[in-house]
Design an enzyme around this catalytic site. Structure first.
Site, PDB file in Angstrom:
ATOM      1  N   GLN A  98      23.323  35.262   2.463  1.00 18.07           N
ATOM      2  CA  GLN A  98      23.772  34.613   3.689  1.00 18.07           C
ATOM      3  C   GLN A  98      23.237  35.373   4.899  1.00 18.07           C
ATOM      4  O   GLN A  98      23.517  36.559   5.090  1.00 18.07           O
ATOM      5  CB  GLN A  98      25.297  34.545   3.761  1.00 18.07           C
ATOM      6  N   TYR A 177      30.274  32.571  14.959  1.00 16.76           N
ATOM      7  CA  TYR A 177      29.153  33.483  15.160  1.00 16.76           C
ATOM      8  C   TYR A 177      28.035  32.767  15.940  1.00 16.76           C
ATOM      9  O   TYR A 177      28.234  31.660  16.438  1.00 16.76           O
ATOM     10  CB  TYR A 177      28.687  34.047  13.828  1.00 16.76           C
ATOM     11  N   ARG A 224      25.764  26.916   6.226  1.00 13.82           N
ATOM     12  CA  ARG A 224      27.232  26.868   6.253  1.00 13.82           C
ATOM     13  C   ARG A 224      27.685  26.488   7.652  1.00 13.82           C
ATOM     14  O   ARG A 224      27.251  27.071   8.647  1.00 13.82           O
ATOM     15  CB  ARG A 224      27.835  28.217   5.869  1.00 13.82           C
ATOM     16  N   GLY A 315      36.701  31.807  -2.325  1.00 14.12           N
ATOM     17  CA  GLY A 315      36.507  33.119  -1.741  1.00 14.12           C
ATOM     18  C   GLY A 315      37.467  34.149  -2.280  1.00 14.12           C
ATOM     19  O   GLY A 315      37.167  34.884  -3.211  1.00 14.12           O
ATOM     20  N   ARG A 316      38.656  34.184  -1.702  1.00 12.69           N
ATOM     21  CA  ARG A 316      39.617  35.235  -2.015  1.00 12.69           C
ATOM     22  C   ARG A 316      39.925  35.330  -3.517  1.00 12.69           C
ATOM     23  O   ARG A 316      40.135  36.423  -4.041  1.00 12.69           O
ATOM     24  CB  ARG A 316      40.894  34.970  -1.220  1.00 12.69           C
TER      25      ARG A 316
END
Length: 357
Positions: A98, A177, A224, A315-316
Site C-alpha cells: 500500500q 491522507y 483504496r 483488519g483487526r
C-alpha cells in the site's frame, strides 16, 4: 454465488480465497523506516489470506509521518522488504504494497519538513510522534508545479515495490491522507485545476493512478477509497458527486480491484449518518470490489452471496488470528487482540498470537 473460501482473480493476482487482509499499521520498522526481520515472520504467519494488503508504506520522507512505519523509497528499504515478500510467497500467499502519502497528517518532528496538503488547513486532533502526541500543524499547500514531482515519487515507489517482490500495489486514497484530502471539500479549498468542482478534485487520484498503472501495469494496481463519513477531519458535503466519478475513472483505467472502507452508524472507529456508497459504486465499477470495516463473518458471507462485494478485507481480526481463514472456515472462536501492543515495537502482540488447534 461465491463464498469467502472460493478463489478469485484480481488483475494479475490469483487469490486462493476472498478473505483479504486489510492494511494495518503496526510500527515495527526502524526509526529510519526500514522493515525489520520480525515483519517477515508476522506477514508469513498471515499468508493464508487470499491477498495481504501491506501496512501503509511511505512513498517519501515528506509523506511518512508515522513513527516506526516502513517506507519504500530507498534501496535499503527495498532490500529489507524482500524477506517479507519471500516469506508470504513461501507459504503460497500473495501480497501487495500500500503506497502512502499522509499529506497534512504528517508532523514535522517526524519528517523534518512542513507537511503538505491541498490547502493550508490543519487536521483536527493530534499526531503520533517520537516525542508523544502533538497538535497537527498547518500544512503548506502544494503548488501545481510540484505535482509532477509527486507523480514521480509514486512511480518510483511502485517500481521499488515490484523490485521488492510485491505482487502489486494499492494506492492509499482514503482515511484523510493526501489524495483523500484532495477529494473532499472540507480539506480542499483550492481554486485551480485541482480544486472546486468534483471533476477537479478527482484529478490527482486519476493522475496518480494513471502514472502507477502506466509504470507496473493496471493489472497490478489497486486503489483504496473511504467514500463516506469523516476520516480524520476530512469529509465531503456531497460524497456521491465526488466518489461516483472517481469510481468511473478507476473503472476506465481497469485497475485490479477497488477497496472501500465504509463507515456505518455504529462503527468501531468512527461513525457517520452518511449512507454507504458501495451500492452506487458497484453499478459503475465493473472490476472486483472489496469491502472493509467491521464485517462479522456472517455479514461478510452475506455481502458475497448478495453480490454486494467480491471479497472482504478484514483488519483487526487478522492481528490476533494469524490463521483467520482457517478459523472462519471451521467456524472456530476468534481470539481478541490487545490494543496496547498495536504500535509497541515489540514481538508481544505481534508474532506471538497462536494458531487455533
Amino acid at each position: 454465488m461465491p463464498s469467502l473460501f472460493d478463489p478469485i482473480r484480481v488483475g494479475s493476482i490469483e487469490a486462493r480465497n476472498r478473505v483479504f487482509m486489510a492494511p494495518l499499521t503496526r510500527a515495527r520498522a526502524t526509526r529510519e523506516h526500514v522493515p525489520t526481520p520480525i515483519m517477515a515472520e508476522y506477514y508469513g504467519q498471515r499468508a493464508g489470506a487470499g491477498l495481504i494488503i501491506s501496512e501503509a508504506t511511505g512513498i517519501s520522507r515528506e509523506g511518512l509521518g508515522w513513527p516506526f512505519a516502513p517506507g519504500i523509497w530507498s534501496d535499503e528499504q527495498v532490500e529489507a522488504w524482500k524477506p517479507v515478500t519471500d516469506a508470504v510467497h513461501a507459504r503460497g500467499g500473495k501480497i501487495v504494497c500500500q503506497l502512502w502519502h499522509m499529506g497534512r497528517m504528517v508532523h514535522s518532528s517526524v519528517t523534518g519538513q512542513q507537511p503538505v496538503a491541498p490547502s493550508a488547513i490543519a487536521a483536527p486532533g493530534q499526531a503520533h510522534t517520537y516525542e508523544g502526541k502533538k497538535d497537527y500543524e498547518v500544512p503548506r499547500p502544494l503548488e501545481i508545479s510540484e505535482i509532477p514531482r509527486l507523480l514521480d515519487t509514486y512511480e518510483r515507489a511502485a517500481r521499488n515495490a515490484v523490485a521488492a517482490g510485491f505482487d502489486g500495489v494499492q494506492i492509499h486514497a482514503a482515511n484523510g491522507y493526501l489524495i483523500d484530502e484532495f477529494l473532499r471539500d472540507s480539506a480542499n479549498h483550492r481554486d485551480d485545476a485541482y480544486g472546486g468542482a468534483p471533476q477537479n478534485r478527482v484529478r490527482l487520484l486519476r493522475e496518480v493512478t494513471e502514472r502507477v498503472a502506466g509504470t507496473i501495469g493496471a493489472e497490478r494496481t489497486a486503489v483504496r477509497l473511504s467514500p463516506n463519513g469523516n476520516s480524520q477531519g476530512a469529509i465531503d458535503s456531497d460524497p456521491l458527486t465526488v466518489f461516483l466519478p472517481a469510481a468511473k475513472i478507476l473503472d476506465v483505467l481497469k485497475i485490479a480491484f477497488l477497496e472501500l472502507r465504509e463507515l456505518g452508524a455504529d462503527g468501531t472507529f468512527g461513525k457517520t449518518d452518511q449512507p454507504k456508497l458501495s451500492p452506487y459504486i458497484r453499478e459503475v465499477f465493473t472490476g472486483p470490489l472489496v469491502l472493509n470495516q467491521d464485517y462479522s463473518p456472517e455479514d461478510a458471507a452475506w455481502a458475497l452471496e448478495s453480490g454486494a462485494a467480491d471479497a472482504i478485507a478484514f483488519g483487526r481480526k487478522f492481528i490476533s488470528n494469524p490463521d483467520l481463514v482457517h478459523r472462519l472456515r471451521g467456524r472456530l472462536a476468534l481470539a481478541p487482540d490487545d490494543m496496547k501492543t498495536w504500535y509497541s515495537q515489540e514481538p508481544e502482540g505481534y508474532v506471538d498470537y497462536p494458531a487455533a488447534r
